[in-house]
Design a protein around this motif. Structure first.
Motif, PDB file in Angstrom:
ATOM      1  N   THR A 134      -1.656  -1.322  16.525  1.00 31.33           N
ATOM      2  CA  THR A 134      -1.582  -0.674  15.367  1.00 31.33           C
ATOM      3  C   THR A 134      -1.403  -1.534  14.296  1.00 31.33           C
ATOM      4  OG1 THR A 134       1.206  -0.864  15.542  1.00 31.33           O
ATOM      5  CG2 THR A 134      -0.103   1.198  16.349  1.00 31.33           C
ATOM      6  N   SER A 144      -4.383   1.322   2.540  1.00 33.25           N
ATOM      7  CA  SER A 144      -4.224   1.525   3.900  1.00 33.25           C
ATOM      8  C   SER A 144      -4.869   0.383   4.694  1.00 33.25           C
ATOM      9  CB  SER A 144      -4.931   2.740   4.477  1.00 33.25           C
ATOM     10  OG  SER A 144      -6.318   2.653   4.252  1.00 33.25           O
ATOM     11  N   GLN A 146      -6.886  -0.345   8.273  1.00 29.97           N
ATOM     12  CA  GLN A 146      -7.618   0.685   9.618  1.00 29.97           C
ATOM     13  C   GLN A 146      -8.153  -0.692  10.523  1.00 29.97           C
ATOM     14  OE1 GLN A 146     -10.710   2.328   7.185  1.00 29.97           O
ATOM     15  NE2 GLN A 146      -9.332   3.409   5.863  1.00 29.97           N
ATOM     16  N   THR A 148     -10.677  -1.373  13.038  1.00 31.12           N
ATOM     17  CA  THR A 148     -12.305  -0.982  13.205  1.00 31.12           C
ATOM     18  C   THR A 148     -12.801  -1.334  14.504  1.00 31.12           C
ATOM     19  OG1 THR A 148     -12.859  -3.017  12.024  1.00 31.12           O
ATOM     20  CG2 THR A 148     -12.771  -1.010  10.617  1.00 31.12           C
ATOM     21  N   ARG A 161      -9.802  -3.375   8.464  1.00 33.64           N
ATOM     22  CA  ARG A 161     -10.639  -2.821   7.061  1.00 33.64           C
ATOM     23  C   ARG A 161      -9.309  -2.791   6.119  1.00 33.64           C
ATOM     24  NH1 ARG A 161     -15.332   1.018   6.101  1.00 33.64           N
ATOM     25  NH2 ARG A 161     -16.266  -0.593   7.288  1.00 33.64           N
TER      26      ARG A 161
END
Length: 166
Positions: A134, A144, A146, A148, A161
């Protein structure tokens, strides 16, 4: 000066040729297969919320907290579009603090990962690969984080990202 018969020279040449071939074979098998740069890094790239890549024009300083110790891993970088950092192998969470000098703002990125020792050889030892589980961030400038590509190994690819608000 002694002259050797032709057959003896041919035998000596054949023996020398076979010996050289065996030497070359064993030398190539015993070579150093260690990876030249065996540092495994997570690659983080910067994007705007519309999906376009972005460049940080402010002076960016990044520090990482591991095992209750802080280390500056990037100092006053301008023009960054992404960064690559090694993850810690002694814990499952790394905290990266991004400080934007001229804006006077900072954001933290929390990366949780599993660690996987990867045996290379007796001569080369092991490398530590990671699987991202996570990722999260504070929301001062960052919108945010993320994942990838969760597998972090020798492959050069974007793993994280980081998205900034427009």
């Amino acid at each position: 000066m002694t002259h050797l018969p032709f057959a003896t020279l041919k035998t000596i040449s054949l023996t020398a040729l076979v010996s050289l071939a065996l030497l070359a074979l064993f030398a190539s098998c015993g070579g150093d297969d260690c990876v030249i740069n065996n540092t495994v890094t997570a690659t983080m790239n910067f994007y705007l919320s519309d999906g376009n890549p972005c460049q940080i024009t402010d002076e960016l300083t990044v520090s990482v907290t591991r095992a209750e110790r802080d280390s500056v891993v990037l100092n006053k970088k301008t023009g960054a579009t992404g960064l690559s950092f090694p993850l810690g192998y002694a814990s499952v969470c790394d905290t990266f603090v991004f400080q934007f000098a001229h804006m006077g703002v900072s954001d933290s990125v929390f990366i949780y990962h599993d660690n996987h020792p990867y045996f290379i050889s007796l001569d080369c030892g092991t490398a530590m690969f990671h699987t991202l589980t996570t990722a999260d961030c504070t929301h001062n400038l960052m919108q945010s984080v993320q994942i990838t590509h969760p597998e972090i190994n020798y492959d050069a690819q974007e793993n994280i990202r980081i998205v900034f608000g427009n």
